[in-house]
Design a protein around this motif. Sequence first.
Motif, PDB file in Angstrom:
ATOM      1  N   ALA A  63       0.751  -1.214   0.003  1.00 59.60           N
ATOM      2  CA  ALA A  63       0.083   0.113  -0.098  1.00 59.60           C
ATOM      3  C   ALA A  63       0.891   1.386  -0.002  1.00 59.60           C
ATOM      4  O   ALA A  63       0.732   2.194  -0.678  1.00 59.60           O
ATOM      5  CB  ALA A  63      -0.789  -0.101   1.156  1.00 59.60           C
ATOM      6  N   LEU A  64       1.906   1.126   0.813  1.00 60.58           N
ATOM      7  CA  LEU A  64       2.762   2.507   0.953  1.00 60.58           C
ATOM      8  C   LEU A  64       3.319   2.677  -0.509  1.00 60.58           C
ATOM      9  O   LEU A  64       3.714   3.697  -0.872  1.00 60.58           O
ATOM     10  CB  LEU A  64       3.756   2.234   2.017  1.00 60.58           C
ATOM     11  N   LEU A  65       3.844   1.423  -1.091  1.00 62.72           N
ATOM     12  CA  LEU A  65       4.802   1.540  -2.120  1.00 62.72           C
ATOM     13  C   LEU A  65       3.947   1.655  -3.742  1.00 62.72           C
ATOM     14  O   LEU A  65       4.703   1.716  -4.579  1.00 62.72           O
ATOM     15  CB  LEU A  65       5.724   0.694  -2.227  1.00 62.72           C
ATOM     16  N   HIS A  66       2.698   1.602  -3.495  1.00 64.22           N
ATOM     17  CA  HIS A  66       1.987   1.279  -4.952  1.00 64.22           C
ATOM     18  C   HIS A  66       2.004   2.439  -5.839  1.00 64.22           C
ATOM     19  O   HIS A  66       1.776   2.224  -7.063  1.00 64.22           O
ATOM     20  CB  HIS A  66       0.628   0.954  -4.385  1.00 64.22           C
ATOM     21  N   ASP A  67       2.162   3.707  -5.454  1.00 64.33           N
ATOM     22  CA  ASP A  67       2.405   4.513  -6.380  1.00 64.33           C
ATOM     23  C   ASP A  67       3.650   5.259  -6.370  1.00 64.33           C
ATOM     24  O   ASP A  67       3.922   6.465  -6.790  1.00 64.33           O
ATOM     25  CB  ASP A  67       1.333   5.777  -6.151  1.00 64.33           C
ATOM     26  N   ILE A  68       4.664   4.403  -6.027  1.00 70.04           N
ATOM     27  CA  ILE A  68       6.174   4.978  -5.852  1.00 70.04           C
ATOM     28  C   ILE A  68       6.563   5.659  -7.286  1.00 70.04           C
ATOM     29  O   ILE A  68       7.215   6.518  -7.333  1.00 70.04           O
ATOM     30  CB  ILE A  68       7.011   4.070  -5.380  1.00 70.04           C
ATOM     31  N   ALA A  69       6.105   5.074  -8.266  1.00 66.74           N
ATOM     32  CA  ALA A  69       6.465   5.464  -9.697  1.00 66.74           C
ATOM     33  C   ALA A  69       5.514   4.918 -10.648  1.00 66.74           C
ATOM     34  O   ALA A  69       5.811   4.103 -11.276  1.00 66.74           O
ATOM     35  CB  ALA A  69       8.058   4.964 -10.068  1.00 66.74           C
ATOM     36  N   ASP A  70       4.266   5.610 -10.538  1.00 68.20           N
ATOM     37  CA  ASP A  70       3.151   5.319 -11.163  1.00 68.20           C
ATOM     38  C   ASP A  70       3.431   5.167 -12.716  1.00 68.20           C
ATOM     39  O   ASP A  70       4.227   6.337 -13.200  1.00 68.20           O
ATOM     40  CB  ASP A  70       2.002   6.037 -10.739  1.00 68.20           C
ATOM     41  N   TRP A  71       3.117   4.222 -13.558  1.00 66.23           N
ATOM     42  CA  TRP A  71       3.245   4.270 -15.006  1.00 66.23           C
ATOM     43  C   TRP A  71       2.629   5.385 -15.596  1.00 66.23           C
ATOM     44  O   TRP A  71       3.285   5.711 -16.922  1.00 66.23           O
ATOM     45  CB  TRP A  71       2.720   2.768 -15.434  1.00 66.23           C
ATOM     46  N   LYS A  72       1.530   6.031 -15.058  1.00 66.05           N
ATOM     47  CA  LYS A  72       1.081   7.238 -15.916  1.00 66.05           C
ATOM     48  C   LYS A  72       1.946   8.189 -15.843  1.00 66.05           C
ATOM     49  O   LYS A  72       1.813   9.020 -16.540  1.00 66.05           O
ATOM     50  CB  LYS A  72      -0.149   7.316 -15.264  1.00 66.05           C
ATOM     51  N   PHE A  73       3.006   8.233 -14.924  1.00 64.73           N
ATOM     52  CA  PHE A  73       3.833   9.346 -14.919  1.00 64.73           C
ATOM     53  C   PHE A  73       5.466   9.002 -15.233  1.00 64.73           C
ATOM     54  O   PHE A  73       6.240   9.685 -15.179  1.00 64.73           O
ATOM     55  CB  PHE A  73       3.987   9.868 -13.644  1.00 64.73           C
ATOM     56  N   ALA A  74       5.398   7.679 -15.842  1.00 64.60           N
ATOM     57  CA  ALA A  74       6.673   7.380 -16.197  1.00 64.60           C
ATOM     58  C   ALA A  74       6.678   6.483 -17.828  1.00 64.60           C
ATOM     59  O   ALA A  74       7.059   5.595 -18.090  1.00 64.60           O
ATOM     60  CB  ALA A  74       7.140   6.036 -15.383  1.00 64.60           C
ATOM     61  N   ASP A  75       6.088   7.452 -18.464  1.00 61.33           N
ATOM     62  CA  ASP A  75       6.018   7.098 -19.973  1.00 61.33           C
ATOM     63  C   ASP A  75       5.369   5.785 -20.315  1.00 61.33           C
ATOM     64  O   ASP A  75       5.693   5.084 -21.071  1.00 61.33           O
ATOM     65  CB  ASP A  75       7.063   7.431 -20.542  1.00 61.33           C
ATOM     66  N   GLY A  76       4.352   5.458 -19.441  1.00 59.84           N
ATOM     67  CA  GLY A  76       3.834   4.031 -19.538  1.00 59.84           C
ATOM     68  C   GLY A  76       4.630   2.910 -19.101  1.00 59.84           C
ATOM     69  O   GLY A  76       4.300   1.745 -19.402  1.00 59.84           O
ATOM     70  N   ASP A  77       5.764   3.078 -18.325  1.00 60.67           N
ATOM     71  CA  ASP A  77       6.644   1.977 -17.925  1.00 60.67           C
ATOM     72  C   ASP A  77       6.210   1.110 -16.840  1.00 60.67           C
ATOM     73  O   ASP A  77       6.191   1.900 -15.726  1.00 60.67           O
ATOM     74  CB  ASP A  77       8.057   2.529 -17.753  1.00 60.67           C
ATOM     75  N   LEU A  78       5.685   0.071 -17.018  1.00 56.86           N
ATOM     76  CA  LEU A  78       4.923  -0.595 -15.937  1.00 56.86           C
ATOM     77  C   LEU A  78       5.914  -1.117 -15.003  1.00 56.86           C
ATOM     78  O   LEU A  78       5.316  -1.561 -13.705  1.00 56.86           O
ATOM     79  CB  LEU A  78       3.948  -1.880 -16.556  1.00 56.86           C
ATOM     80  N   GLU A  79       7.074  -1.015 -15.444  1.00 55.49           N
ATOM     81  CA  GLU A  79       7.996  -1.725 -14.400  1.00 55.49           C
ATOM     82  C   GLU A  79       8.787  -0.436 -13.510  1.00 55.49           C
ATOM     83  O   GLU A  79       9.786  -0.683 -12.584  1.00 55.49           O
ATOM     84  CB  GLU A  79       9.263  -2.245 -14.985  1.00 55.49           C
TER      85      GLU A  79
END
Length: 158
Positions: A63-79
């Motif tokens: 829960a704490l880390l679920h949006d640490i680097a959200d794909w929507k803000f990382a050019d679609g990078d799911l990783e």
Amino acid sequence: MRGCYVTMSDADLVNKTAAYIKEKMLGEGSGHDWWHVYRVWHIAKTIAANEPSADMQTVELGALLHDIADWKFADGDLEAGPKAAREWLEKSGVEEATIQQIGDIIRDTPFKGAGVDLGLKTLEAKIVFDADKLDAIGAIGIARTFAYGGSKNRSMYE
């Protein structure tokens, strides 16, 4: 981790992670800020408290880390999120199996559209997913929608 009881060292890791995420995300303007993470974290703990087989440490860290680097803000990078979480968790001495499970939670929690296979493999992932979605409804959800739209320079009326 065993059950939904957190030992002192687990609590220290959770608190250290919460402080790290708060510092990283406080003031973020898209609705994916510290206060969203805080609400998801507390909702997830409430859900997990009713699931005795849930691993509380995994739920809380996910829960704490679920949006640490959200794909929507990382050019679609799911990783991007799983990679950022891995860096933090490895530095914190978390075991590999837990790191992988939290990576799966981060990968599978974000909304990707209707009809998309969620891929939720564990109870812990389902708990974090539900907590995240509960924070997307009601007045908070509406406010977050406007915040996200504004962060993307979208008109409020379109």
